[in-house]
Design a protein around this motif. Structure first.
Motif, PDB file in Angstrom:
ATOM      1  N   LEU A 353       0.943  -1.226  -0.014  1.00 54.43           N
ATOM      2  CA  LEU A 353      -0.098   0.074  -0.011  1.00 54.43           C
ATOM      3  C   LEU A 353       0.734   1.180  -0.120  1.00 54.43           C
ATOM      4  O   LEU A 353       0.315   2.393  -0.213  1.00 54.43           O
ATOM      5  N   ILE A 354       2.235   1.273   0.354  1.00 54.91           N
ATOM      6  CA  ILE A 354       3.031   2.315   0.420  1.00 54.91           C
ATOM      7  C   ILE A 354       4.066   2.190  -0.756  1.00 54.91           C
ATOM      8  O   ILE A 354       5.176   2.723  -0.574  1.00 54.91           O
ATOM      9  N   ARG A 355       3.840   1.456  -1.787  1.00 55.79           N
ATOM     10  CA  ARG A 355       4.918   0.858  -2.580  1.00 55.79           C
ATOM     11  C   ARG A 355       5.402   2.062  -3.279  1.00 55.79           C
ATOM     12  O   ARG A 355       6.746   2.247  -3.702  1.00 55.79           O
ATOM     13  N   ASP A 356       4.538   3.075  -3.829  1.00 56.33           N
ATOM     14  CA  ASP A 356       5.124   4.196  -4.648  1.00 56.33           C
ATOM     15  C   ASP A 356       5.923   5.006  -3.802  1.00 56.33           C
ATOM     16  O   ASP A 356       7.036   5.462  -4.550  1.00 56.33           O
ATOM     17  N   GLN A 357       5.602   5.233  -2.459  1.00 55.03           N
ATOM     18  CA  GLN A 357       6.599   5.964  -1.613  1.00 55.03           C
ATOM     19  C   GLN A 357       7.826   5.182  -1.747  1.00 55.03           C
ATOM     20  O   GLN A 357       8.900   5.827  -1.554  1.00 55.03           O
ATOM     21  N   LEU A 358       7.651   4.112  -1.248  1.00 53.31           N
ATOM     22  CA  LEU A 358       8.849   3.202  -1.020  1.00 53.31           C
ATOM     23  C   LEU A 358       9.960   2.930  -2.221  1.00 53.31           C
ATOM     24  O   LEU A 358      11.159   3.127  -2.237  1.00 53.31           O
ATOM     25  N   LEU A 359       9.287   3.008  -3.488  1.00 49.51           N
ATOM     26  CA  LEU A 359      10.103   2.911  -4.557  1.00 49.51           C
ATOM     27  C   LEU A 359      10.829   4.214  -4.794  1.00 49.51           C
ATOM     28  O   LEU A 359      11.915   4.274  -5.398  1.00 49.51           O
ATOM     29  N   GLU A 360      10.139   5.172  -4.327  1.00 49.61           N
ATOM     30  CA  GLU A 360      10.855   6.473  -4.612  1.00 49.61           C
ATOM     31  C   GLU A 360      11.866   7.113  -3.708  1.00 49.61           C
ATOM     32  O   GLU A 360      12.737   7.811  -3.791  1.00 49.61           O
ATOM     33  N   GLY A 361      11.675   6.511  -2.388  1.00 49.68           N
ATOM     34  CA  GLY A 361      12.394   7.056  -1.170  1.00 49.68           C
ATOM     35  C   GLY A 361      13.824   6.512  -1.154  1.00 49.68           C
ATOM     36  O   GLY A 361      14.011   5.302  -1.858  1.00 49.68           O
ATOM     37  N   ASP A 362      14.763   7.156  -0.465  1.00 51.20           N
ATOM     38  CA  ASP A 362      16.013   6.521  -0.109  1.00 51.20           C
ATOM     39  C   ASP A 362      15.874   5.891   1.174  1.00 51.20           C
ATOM     40  O   ASP A 362      14.858   5.627   1.449  1.00 51.20           O
ATOM     41  N   PHE A 363      17.003   5.167   1.413  1.00 58.67           N
ATOM     42  CA  PHE A 363      17.036   4.251   2.799  1.00 58.67           C
ATOM     43  C   PHE A 363      16.515   4.999   4.001  1.00 58.67           C
ATOM     44  O   PHE A 363      15.430   4.350   4.859  1.00 58.67           O
ATOM     45  N   THR A 364      16.875   6.229   4.177  1.00 64.23           N
ATOM     46  CA  THR A 364      16.363   6.912   5.563  1.00 64.23           C
ATOM     47  C   THR A 364      14.968   7.211   5.481  1.00 64.23           C
ATOM     48  O   THR A 364      14.385   6.990   6.505  1.00 64.23           O
ATOM     49  N   LEU A 365      14.360   7.507   4.142  1.00 62.95           N
ATOM     50  CA  LEU A 365      13.050   7.940   4.092  1.00 62.95           C
ATOM     51  C   LEU A 365      12.161   6.519   4.263  1.00 62.95           C
ATOM     52  O   LEU A 365      11.341   6.662   4.965  1.00 62.95           O
ATOM     53  N   ASN A 366      12.666   5.557   3.774  1.00 62.44           N
ATOM     54  CA  ASN A 366      11.946   4.579   3.677  1.00 62.44           C
ATOM     55  C   ASN A 366      11.864   3.693   5.046  1.00 62.44           C
ATOM     56  O   ASN A 366      11.024   3.260   5.545  1.00 62.44           O
ATOM     57  N   MET A 367      13.141   3.898   5.811  1.00 65.91           N
ATOM     58  CA  MET A 367      13.273   3.409   7.285  1.00 65.91           C
ATOM     59  C   MET A 367      12.121   4.165   8.110  1.00 65.91           C
ATOM     60  O   MET A 367      11.503   3.702   8.878  1.00 65.91           O
ATOM     61  N   ARG A 368      12.067   5.535   7.845  1.00 64.82           N
ATOM     62  CA  ARG A 368      11.048   6.322   8.604  1.00 64.82           C
ATOM     63  C   ARG A 368       9.571   5.584   8.485  1.00 64.82           C
ATOM     64  O   ARG A 368       8.800   5.688   9.317  1.00 64.82           O
ATOM     65  N   LEU A 369       9.405   5.497   7.143  1.00 68.29           N
ATOM     66  CA  LEU A 369       7.964   4.926   6.531  1.00 68.29           C
ATOM     67  C   LEU A 369       7.716   3.877   7.499  1.00 68.29           C
ATOM     68  O   LEU A 369       6.472   3.375   7.849  1.00 68.29           O
ATOM     69  N   LEU A 370       8.518   3.009   7.524  1.00 67.52           N
ATOM     70  CA  LEU A 370       8.295   1.579   7.749  1.00 67.52           C
ATOM     71  C   LEU A 370       8.281   1.560   9.466  1.00 67.52           C
ATOM     72  O   LEU A 370       7.351   0.651  10.030  1.00 67.52           O
ATOM     73  N   GLN A 371       9.155   2.324  10.073  1.00 64.86           N
ATOM     74  CA  GLN A 371       9.054   2.354  11.531  1.00 64.86           C
ATOM     75  C   GLN A 371       7.906   3.377  12.168  1.00 64.86           C
ATOM     76  O   GLN A 371       7.562   2.942  13.257  1.00 64.86           O
ATOM     77  N   ASP A 372       7.326   4.228  11.343  1.00 64.26           N
ATOM     78  CA  ASP A 372       6.213   4.895  11.821  1.00 64.26           C
ATOM     79  C   ASP A 372       5.243   4.799  10.688  1.00 64.26           C
ATOM     80  O   ASP A 372       5.130   5.751   9.956  1.00 64.26           O
ATOM     81  N   TYR A 373       4.444   3.888  10.551  1.00 64.36           N
ATOM     82  CA  TYR A 373       3.825   3.376   9.460  1.00 64.36           C
ATOM     83  C   TYR A 373       2.609   4.447   9.220  1.00 64.36           C
ATOM     84  O   TYR A 373       1.985   5.046   9.960  1.00 64.36           O
ATOM     85  N   PRO A 374       2.631   4.856   7.830  1.00 65.54           N
ATOM     86  CA  PRO A 374       1.865   6.197   7.512  1.00 65.54           C
ATOM     87  C   PRO A 374       0.054   6.082   7.320  1.00 65.54           C
ATOM     88  O   PRO A 374      -0.466   6.978   7.559  1.00 65.54           O
ATOM     89  N   ILE A 375      -0.160   4.874   7.051  1.00 62.18           N
ATOM     90  CA  ILE A 375      -1.600   4.738   6.665  1.00 62.18           C
ATOM     91  C   ILE A 375      -2.372   4.122   8.056  1.00 62.18           C
ATOM     92  O   ILE A 375      -2.027   3.341   8.745  1.00 62.18           O
ATOM     93  N   SER A 376      -3.418   4.829   8.336  1.00 60.58           N
ATOM     94  CA  SER A 376      -4.144   4.823   9.627  1.00 60.58           C
ATOM     95  C   SER A 376      -5.403   3.901   9.265  1.00 60.58           C
ATOM     96  O   SER A 376      -5.987   3.345  10.322  1.00 60.58           O
ATOM     97  N   ASP A 377      -5.764   3.742   7.980  1.00 59.03           N
ATOM     98  CA  ASP A 377      -7.088   3.091   7.760  1.00 59.03           C
ATOM     99  C   ASP A 377      -6.771   1.711   7.495  1.00 59.03           C
ATOM    100  O   ASP A 377      -6.197   1.034   6.726  1.00 59.03           O
ATOM    101  N   VAL A 378      -7.077   0.868   8.767  1.00 52.71           N
ATOM    102  CA  VAL A 378      -6.765  -0.448   8.810  1.00 52.71           C
ATOM    103  C   VAL A 378      -7.962  -1.386   8.000  1.00 52.71           C
ATOM    104  O   VAL A 378      -7.542  -2.411   7.510  1.00 52.71           O
ATOM    105  N   HIS A 379      -9.232  -0.864   7.831  1.00 49.20           N
ATOM    106  CA  HIS A 379     -10.056  -1.685   6.882  1.00 49.20           C
ATOM    107  C   HIS A 379      -9.305  -1.554   5.288  1.00 49.20           C
ATOM    108  O   HIS A 379      -9.632  -2.701   4.575  1.00 49.20           O
ATOM    109  N   LEU A 380      -8.733  -0.700   4.906  1.00 54.87           N
ATOM    110  CA  LEU A 380      -8.013  -0.635   3.644  1.00 54.87           C
ATOM    111  C   LEU A 380      -6.847  -1.616   3.635  1.00 54.87           C
ATOM    112  O   LEU A 380      -6.824  -2.191   2.678  1.00 54.87           O
ATOM    113  N   ILE A 381      -6.217  -1.933   4.753  1.00 55.21           N
ATOM    114  CA  ILE A 381      -4.930  -2.950   4.952  1.00 55.21           C
ATOM    115  C   ILE A 381      -5.556  -4.166   4.868  1.00 55.21           C
ATOM    116  O   ILE A 381      -5.136  -4.962   4.333  1.00 55.21           O
TER     117      ILE A 381
END
Length: 392
Positions: A353-381
């Motif tokens: 669900l965050i593939r586009d951000q991950l594909l564009e991001g560098d290591f630091t940005l991606n680690m931040r996304l994964l450590q503090d997950y950005p999507i809060s809609d669990v129904h979507l997940i």
């Protein structure tokens, strides 16, 4: 939906497959349905309804027995030890190095207790619930006539240093999530008057009894995050008859749940087929099947699953979302007949669900996304995870 649940739960023998199917899509809170369904899904209540009341009585009595043997008796012994000055060379005494010494056990227990105390005081700090007094304080513990130490008094009187968080199982990952702010000091919590107990104190007792009964694993940081949502669900049951016994019921459901996931908390099993490393690798191998481009990108950036999936899997996502959302995810996890295979798909769904951000991001940005997950809609997940499941 409520009528569907009532129909399945109204049968003399609950049809487990039907119940799983209903629970998988989320359980309504109304009428205590979730509490009841979780107790069945976690193998606390049998499928034959006629057995429920006798089993509940037996288990709740057993839990009272645990409290008497593991908290009250040592407390009374300690209170009595100061009464008469016997010759300490003959009797057990605080410096006795013998492994059979009651004092030795007492001090060892205190190390575990201090770690539990530190962790449960900061359980879900964004919610007032755990700091509030329970409507059903444990009368065994709060007897004003008693001389024995309660766990609260024991923590206050203990000068031992708590073990450093070496027993944390987080490896490279911090166990507390950035999502949850922690009050800077325990003094910020109001102390409840005598005769009252906060909900976190009940959770502390559950974990202490669990640690005493399971010395092989004892207490590991993170177990507090597993017991929290269970206790919250049972302690807010609209049925007061069940709510009153939230402590005992939580203890047994937690014990059953830990029997299924305890291997995640045992370091020596990490690299075995039942250990956490195997499960983390499984998240990546599933991702490789479903989205090879994203998998290769994470590999190329050397983002290992232990950097984020450790916490996701070990704590059943309880640190990644707000409590009501965690509870909704757990409806599906507990309903999973294959026991937590679905969790791997939820983790994959979170990545895709965050593939586009991950594909564009560098290591630091991606680690931040994964450590503090950005999507809060669990129904979507959950919807995405179900799609992944159906596409097998």
């Amino acid at each position: 939906r409520i009528a569907d649940f009532q129909e399945v739960l109204g049968e003399p023998t609950v049809a487990l497959a039907k119940l799983r199917e209903l629970c998988f899509s989320g359980i309504p809170f109304d009428g205590g349905l979730r509490c009841l369904c979780w107790k069945i899904l976690l193998n606390y209540l049998p499928l034959e309804k006629a057995l429920w009341s006798s089993l509940l009585k037996k288990q709740r009595d057993l839990y009272s027995q645990f409290l008497k043997e593991m908290i009250i008796q040592p407390g009374i012994a300690k209170a009595n030890l100061g009464v008469s000055r016997e010759d300490v060379t003959l009797e057990d005494h605080p410096l006795n190095p013998s492994p059979d010494s009651r004092w030795n056990t007492y001090f060892k227990d205190n190390e575990v207790l201090l770690q539990i105390d530190k962790d449960v005081r900061r359980l879900y700090p964004d919610m007032a619930f755990f700091q509030r007094p329970t409507d059903y304080p444990c009368l065994l513990m709060l007897d004003p006539q008693s001389e024995f130490e309660t766990l609260r008094r024991r923590v206050e009187q203990t000068t031992l240093k708590a073990q450093p968080v070496a027993r944390s199982r987080s490896g490279l990952t911090n166990v507390s999530s950035p999502l949850k702010a922690t009050p800077s000091s325990l003094s910020e919590y109001e102390v409840l008057p005598n005769g009252c107990e906060a909900h976190w104190e009940v959770v502390e007792r559950i974990l202490f009894i669990y640690a005493k009964l399971n010395p092989g694993i004892a207490y590991v940081q993170g177990m507090n995050e597993i017991v929290g949502p269970l206790y919250y669900t049972f302690a807010t049951d609209p049925n007061s008859e069940w709510k009153e016994h939230a402590e005992a019921d939580t203890f047994f459901c937690f014990t059953n749940l830990m029997a299924e996931i305890r291997d995640n908390f045992i370091k020596s099993l990490d690299d075995s087929q039942c250990g956490i490393t195997y499960k983390m690798e499984k998240v990546y191998s599933t991702l490789k099947e479903k989205d090879v481009e994203l998998y290769l990108k994470l590999q190329e950036q050397n983002i290992k699953p232990q950097f984020f999936a450790f916490r996701w899997l070990t704590l059943l996502l309880s640190q990644e979302f707000l409590l009501p959302d965690v509870i909704r995810i757990w409806d599906s996890l507990f309903a999973d007949a294959k026991r937590f295979d679905f969790l791997l798909l939820v983790c994959c769904a979170m990545l895709t669900l965050i593939r586009d951000q991950l594909l564009e991001g560098d290591f630091t940005l991606n680690m931040r996304l994964l450590q503090d997950y950005p999507i809060s809609d669990v129904h979507l997940i959950l919807k995405k995870a179900k799609e992944l499941q159906d596409s097998k």
